[in-house]
Write a protein that holds these residues in place. Sequence first.
Motif, PDB file in Angstrom:
ATOM      1  N   THR A 126      11.764  15.738 -13.457  1.00 62.33           N
ATOM      2  CA  THR A 126      12.611  14.787 -14.447  1.00 62.33           C
ATOM      3  C   THR A 126      13.927  15.752 -14.331  1.00 62.33           C
ATOM      4  O   THR A 126      14.172  16.925 -14.362  1.00 62.33           O
ATOM      5  CB  THR A 126      12.324  14.484 -15.730  1.00 62.33           C
ATOM      6  OG1 THR A 126      10.755  13.965 -15.560  1.00 62.33           O
ATOM      7  CG2 THR A 126      13.306  13.638 -16.146  1.00 62.33           C
ATOM      8  N   ARG A 161      19.360  13.752 -17.680  1.00 65.13           N
ATOM      9  CA  ARG A 161      18.892  12.452 -18.446  1.00 65.13           C
ATOM     10  C   ARG A 161      18.909  13.367 -19.874  1.00 65.13           C
ATOM     11  O   ARG A 161      18.739  12.679 -20.941  1.00 65.13           O
ATOM     12  CB  ARG A 161      17.331  12.277 -18.250  1.00 65.13           C
ATOM     13  CG  ARG A 161      17.311  11.148 -16.843  1.00 65.13           C
ATOM     14  CD  ARG A 161      15.882  10.844 -16.849  1.00 65.13           C
ATOM     15  NE  ARG A 161      15.838   9.690 -15.804  1.00 65.13           N
ATOM     16  CZ  ARG A 161      15.038   8.974 -15.422  1.00 65.13           C
ATOM     17  NH1 ARG A 161      13.740   9.300 -16.127  1.00 65.13           N
ATOM     18  NH2 ARG A 161      14.852   7.868 -14.682  1.00 65.13           N
ATOM     19  N   TYR A 170      15.009  13.534  -7.116  1.00 60.73           N
ATOM     20  CA  TYR A 170      14.225  13.027  -8.334  1.00 60.73           C
ATOM     21  C   TYR A 170      13.865  11.557  -7.843  1.00 60.73           C
ATOM     22  O   TYR A 170      14.672  10.770  -7.379  1.00 60.73           O
ATOM     23  CB  TYR A 170      14.725  12.900  -9.483  1.00 60.73           C
ATOM     24  CG  TYR A 170      14.275  12.058 -10.474  1.00 60.73           C
ATOM     25  CD1 TYR A 170      13.388  11.901 -11.057  1.00 60.73           C
ATOM     26  CD2 TYR A 170      15.056  10.798 -10.720  1.00 60.73           C
ATOM     27  CE1 TYR A 170      12.782  10.977 -11.966  1.00 60.73           C
ATOM     28  CE2 TYR A 170      14.563   9.750 -11.700  1.00 60.73           C
ATOM     29  CZ  TYR A 170      13.414   9.960 -12.278  1.00 60.73           C
ATOM     30  OH  TYR A 170      12.821   9.059 -13.270  1.00 60.73           O
TER      31      TYR A 170
END
Length: 443
Positions: A103, A107, A120
Amino acid sequence: MTCHARIELKMFWLILLAVALTTPSAVAGKMLTGLPALREKGVAFHVQNTNEMQAMLNDPAPSHKKGVGNVGIVTYGSDIDWERLAGLSGVSTHIVLASGYGTPTSRKFGDHLTPSQATYGGVGNVVIHLVSAYIERSMFYDRLNAAVGRMTFLSDFSANPLYCNFMNAAFCGNPRAASDNTAHAAFPTATWGARFRVQISEALQLQSGVYFTQAASQYALAQMRSGFKFNGATIDGEAIPLELAWEPHAGRGGTLPGHYKLGAVYDTAPHSSLFEDHDGEVLGLTGAPARVVNGSWSAWVLADQQLLPFAGRGPDAGLTILASAYWNNPRTALRAAQYSVGFMIRGLMRQRPQDMIAINLAYTRIAHHVTRAQRLRAALQKPGDGSPLPVQRDALIIEALYQIHLIRGITVAPDVQYYIHPNAQHDLCNQWMLGVKTQIEFI
């Protein structure tokens, strides 16, 4: 990635390792020495791993948490020249498979606009995902080239291989604004399509094609998770691009290569508006569904030009500048425009001719209609209704790296990134990140 998929991926690599360790050296030697012989016959295999790690250096907004993100992808490919192998003039086939993990760090500090790690997503959390599989034919002494099959639109158009020396998704592969339209399949996804390329002159090339779009389900797990769903149940239109490429060699003796691309695409797919409902009111205020806009467009200009060569240090050694501009239909896209500019210096030190220093900057402007609708929704939000609604305007990303060539097929690149207005929100804290990108080509 789910626990189940992560375990499957680990098992896959453990099996490969076990095979490698238990294979007798004589057999392994024959396998390795047999690969060049296969290539001579027109059969080439390639396996590559790209791993990207970024760590946040300063604290994010109070609603987020400081952390580290690691992302990677393994690709497996085969290119077969059937003219060498079976005498089929100008015919070749290409297949690419992939498996990914991780990830992106971005984010963690609230940016869902531009991933800090470009590798990603898109592989469906499965061990093997089919990226592309198509047949290609060169004709008329390579003046005409045609391809058909499962193809990735953004691998053929508005693409520049130099960009994937960078880690951030603003640059790698294509300008990030290019994948704003889900009718344009981005690596590692594909759709049915056909592409035609005409070599007008030694330096001038024109290409076009037809790609069947799946805008509503391009990244949905139900149809696209493994990449092996070949039915046309979710085809909702066509994307028809046109791109002109000019590849001059400037300077005395033609020693300064350049690449310039001018292109546009129109698609017939349905697009859900991001700012208005079907009655023309601000989306999200009336509870009515979003307006569906049939058809959209994008346009782009990409350029790279070597300005200064370093003689005797390899054909790519020197100073090269990069620039790009990408525009989307503001009625259907979140990003109305993206502009980037940067440079690469390869072989600056004579004793390190394949090392590279690079810096790139990307500015993204959110569609004005979206910003206006978000401002109105935020202004009408009642106290106590949860976190303040976001308002997106513009964003700036800067990336700098030093790529170290260790041995053939292996590079390591320490990388620094700086986000100004993450997620195009001026209320989020700017963020510094430090990381490293490694690329290993196994075969």
